[in-house]
Scaffold this motif. Structure first.
Motif, PDB file in Angstrom:
ATOM      1  N   MET A 184      30.087  43.084  36.321  1.00 30.14           N
ATOM      2  CA  MET A 184      31.481  43.471  36.371  1.00 30.14           C
ATOM      3  C   MET A 184      32.320  42.292  35.896  1.00 30.14           C
ATOM      4  N   ASN A 185      33.325  42.582  35.119  1.00 27.61           N
ATOM      5  CA  ASN A 185      34.252  41.575  34.630  1.00 27.61           C
ATOM      6  C   ASN A 185      35.035  41.021  35.819  1.00 27.61           C
ATOM      7  N   PRO A 186      35.099  39.672  35.973  1.00 30.38           N
ATOM      8  CA  PRO A 186      35.781  39.098  37.129  1.00 30.38           C
ATOM      9  C   PRO A 186      37.269  39.455  37.219  1.00 30.38           C
ATOM     10  N   SER A 187      37.887  39.779  36.098  1.00 29.42           N
ATOM     11  CA  SER A 187      39.305  40.127  36.132  1.00 29.42           C
ATOM     12  C   SER A 187      39.543  41.580  36.547  1.00 29.42           C
ATOM     13  N   GLN A 188      38.485  42.360  36.580  1.00 31.42           N
ATOM     14  CA  GLN A 188      38.590  43.757  36.984  1.00 31.42           C
ATOM     15  C   GLN A 188      38.536  43.854  38.513  1.00 31.42           C
ATOM     16  N   PRO A 189      39.544  44.499  39.123  1.00 35.55           N
ATOM     17  CA  PRO A 189      39.507  44.647  40.583  1.00 35.55           C
ATOM     18  C   PRO A 189      38.387  45.590  41.004  1.00 35.55           C
ATOM     19  N   THR A 190      37.864  45.356  42.179  1.00 37.06           N
ATOM     20  CA  THR A 190      36.833  46.238  42.725  1.00 37.06           C
ATOM     21  C   THR A 190      37.492  47.553  43.150  1.00 37.06           C
ATOM     22  N   GLU A 191      36.674  48.541  43.418  1.00 37.64           N
ATOM     23  CA  GLU A 191      37.188  49.836  43.872  1.00 37.64           C
ATOM     24  C   GLU A 191      37.968  49.662  45.174  1.00 37.64           C
ATOM     25  N   LYS A 192      37.454  48.828  46.075  1.00 41.07           N
ATOM     26  CA  LYS A 192      38.127  48.571  47.344  1.00 41.07           C
ATOM     27  C   LYS A 192      39.489  47.910  47.111  1.00 41.07           C
ATOM     28  N   GLU A 193      39.551  46.960  46.191  1.00 41.85           N
ATOM     29  CA  GLU A 193      40.818  46.290  45.884  1.00 41.85           C
ATOM     30  C   GLU A 193      41.818  47.278  45.286  1.00 41.85           C
ATOM     31  N   LEU A 194      41.333  48.159  44.414  1.00 38.87           N
ATOM     32  CA  LEU A 194      42.213  49.174  43.816  1.00 38.87           C
ATOM     33  C   LEU A 194      42.774  50.111  44.890  1.00 38.87           C
ATOM     34  N   LEU A 195      41.903  50.535  45.808  1.00 43.48           N
ATOM     35  CA  LEU A 195      42.372  51.397  46.885  1.00 43.48           C
ATOM     36  C   LEU A 195      43.458  50.700  47.697  1.00 43.48           C
ATOM     37  N   LYS A 196      43.234  49.440  47.989  1.00 44.44           N
ATOM     38  CA  LYS A 196      44.213  48.682  48.778  1.00 44.44           C
ATOM     39  C   LYS A 196      45.521  48.520  48.004  1.00 44.44           C
ATOM     40  N   GLN A 197      45.439  48.254  46.718  1.00 45.98           N
ATOM     41  CA  GLN A 197      46.628  48.026  45.898  1.00 45.98           C
ATOM     42  C   GLN A 197      47.413  49.306  45.634  1.00 45.98           C
ATOM     43  N   ILE A 198      46.728  50.424  45.560  1.00 43.22           N
ATOM     44  CA  ILE A 198      47.385  51.673  45.173  1.00 43.22           C
ATOM     45  C   ILE A 198      47.588  52.619  46.360  1.00 43.22           C
TER      46      ILE A 198
END
Length: 107
Positions: free
Chosen positions: A1-15
């Motif tokens: 995974m590209n380090p600049s790409q947020p994880t699924e968990k991070e995306l859920l938290k952000q959105i």
């Protein structure tokens, strides 16, 4: 995974977390308006039914928020659940806007 790409968990938290907070906020504002004012262009029955729909949605959002917190941000929400909430918020916005216009209130 590209380090600049947020994880699924991070995306859920952000959105998802801010989205749920927004639903909670707008349902609360709409609930307050419908409880404190007589909306002249709604029948008492329609106003009562809308208030009940908002209360149901508030309960659903609260449950979703608790589930999100209990699972440490790992639980998502199906769009089939989000869409009716969005439609209800849009309906409430329209009613609030019309109420303000008819009562000479600005935003």
């Amino acid at each position: 995974m590209n380090p600049s790409q947020p994880t699924e968990k991070e995306l859920l938290k952000q959105i998802l977390e801010p989205l749920l907070q927004d639903f909670e906020y707008w349902f609360s504002r709409s609930h307050s308006l419908l409880q404190s004012e007589k909306i002249s262009f709604l029948s008492l029955e329609d106003q009562t039914k809308l208030l009940q729909r908002i209360e149901q949605a508030q309960g659903e959002v609260k449950t979703a928020m608790m589930l999100f917190q209990v699972t440490n941000g790992q639980a998502g929400i199906d769009t089939k659940v989000l869409i009716p909430w969005h439609q209800l918020v849009s309906e409430c916005w329209g009613i609030a806007q019309r109420f303000r216009l008819e009562n000479g209130q600005s935003t």
